[in-house]
Scaffold this active site. Structure first.
Site, short mmCIF file in Angstrom:
data_model
loop_
_atom_site.label_atom_id
_atom_site.label_comp_id
_atom_site.label_asym_id
_atom_site.label_seq_id
_atom_site.Cartn_x
_atom_site.Cartn_y
_atom_site.Cartn_z
N ASN A 82 27.79 14.36 41.85
CA ASN A 82 26.93 14.94 42.86
C ASN A 82 27.50 16.28 43.32
OD1 ASN A 82 25.55 15.45 45.45
ND2 ASN A 82 24.77 13.36 45.19
N ASP A 104 14.81 19.03 43.64
CA ASP A 104 13.96 18.09 44.38
C ASP A 104 13.45 18.78 45.65
OD1 ASP A 104 12.89 15.97 45.89
OD2 ASP A 104 14.31 14.55 45.06
N THR A 118 13.40 25.74 31.54
CA THR A 118 13.93 24.39 31.62
C THR A 118 12.88 23.42 31.09
OG1 THR A 118 13.05 23.76 33.80
CG2 THR A 118 15.05 25.11 33.77
N GLU A 119 13.27 22.16 30.95
CA GLU A 119 12.30 21.15 30.51
C GLU A 119 11.15 21.03 31.51
OE1 GLU A 119 16.32 20.05 28.84
OE2 GLU A 119 15.57 20.53 30.84
N TYR A 120 11.47 21.01 32.79
CA TYR A 120 10.43 20.91 33.81
C TYR A 120 9.52 22.14 33.78
CZ TYR A 120 12.25 16.78 36.23
OH TYR A 120 12.62 15.50 36.57
N GLU A 121 10.11 23.29 33.57
CA GLU A 121 9.33 24.52 33.54
C GLU A 121 8.31 24.48 32.40
OE1 GLU A 121 10.14 29.36 33.53
OE2 GLU A 121 11.82 27.93 33.56
#
Length: 214
Positions: A96, A118, A191-194
Site C-alpha cells: 500500500n 479510485d 493504461t489498461e483502464y484508459e
C-alpha cells in the site's frame, strides 16, 4: 471493482526478487544503488497490470521506474509483463502506498504518476482520494524540490476535486487537458483502464502539476 483471486500469486511474486522488491524499508535512501545508476526515479501509485509503466520503461531507459500496487492478484500481471520485457529500469512493490515516507527518503523521487485512481465518490471518503491534501504532503516529502505529479482519470468529479486540491496546496498547473485523446498532446502511453474507458467513449482528463518552491 471486484478482484479475482489468483491462487499462488503471492508465492510467484516472491520468487522473482530481481523484479518484485521486498524489505522495502531497508531500501529507503538507497534505491539508486538497487538500480545500479544515478538516474532519476519515477513512481506510479496504483500500477495495476503494468501496461503504462512497462511501456514507459521501454521508452525511457535513462529513467528508473517503480510501480506500486497493493493487490497481488493485479500486480502479478505486471510481473508477467516485466518478465517478458526484462527491463532493468523497472521494479515492482506489492504494498500500500499510504506510507511512502517509510519507503523513500526525502528528495529520492523525481516524479509521481497517478493513473485512474479510485475516485472514492462519497464526500465522506474524500480523505481517501490520492489527491487529497494529506497525500499531497506525503508526495512532497519524498519528491525532489518542485517535483511533479502527472495525473490521469476518466472521472470528471475526481479531476475537478484534484485541480482544486492542487490549487489550494499552492501547486503550479503546468498542463491541463479536458479531453486528452482529442488534444495535441504527443507521446501518450495508455493504461489498461484508459484503453477500456476511451473505447466506451469516455473523455480522458490529464494534468501535470508541480509543487511550490519552498
Amino acid at each position: 471493482m471486484r478482484l479475482r483471486y489468483k491462487p499462488g500469486a503471492k508465492e510467484r511474486l516472491m520468487s522473482y526478487p530481481q523484479y518484485v522488491i521486498y524489505n522495502v524499508q531497508e531500501r529507503k535512501g538507497k534505491w539508486q544503488e538497487l538500480f545500479g545508476n544515478d538516474h532519476e526515479i519515477h513512481v506510479e501509485i496504483g500500477t495495476g497490470k503494468g501496461k503504462f509503466l512497462t511501456e514507459m520503461a521501454k521508452a525511457n531507459p535513462h529513467i528508473n521506474y517503480i510501480g506500486i500496487e497493493a493487490y497481488d492478484s493485479v500486480i502479478i500481471s505486471a510481473l508477467d509483463r516485466l518478465i517478458e520485457a526484462d527491463l532493468p529500469n523497472l521494479k515492482l512493490l506489492n504494498l500500500n502506498a499510504n506510507k511512502l515516507e517509510d519507503y523513500f527518503a526525502s528528495g529520492e523521487i523525481s516524479r509521481i504518476y497517478l493513473n485512474f485512481s479510485d475516485p472514492w465518490p462519497k464526500n465522506k471518503h474524500a480523505k481517501r482520494r490520492l489527491t487529497y491534501k494529506s497525500f499531497l504532503k506525503m508526495y512532497e516529502n519524498v519528491l525532489v524540490p518542485q517535483g511533479e505529479i502527472h495525473f490521469k482519470t476518466d472521472n470528471q468529479a475526481l479531476f475537478e476535486f484534484s485541480l482544486v486540491s492542487f490549487s489550494h496546496y499552492g501547486m503550479k498547473l503546468n498542463y491541463i487537458s479536458l479531453d486528452l485523446h482529442n488534444s495535441d498532446f504527443e507521446g501518450n502511453i495508455m493504461t489498461e483502464y484508459e484503453e477500456k474507458f476511451s473505447s466506451m467513449g469516455h473523455r480522458i482528463y490529464r494534468c501535470e502539476v508541480q509543487f511550490p518552491k519552498k
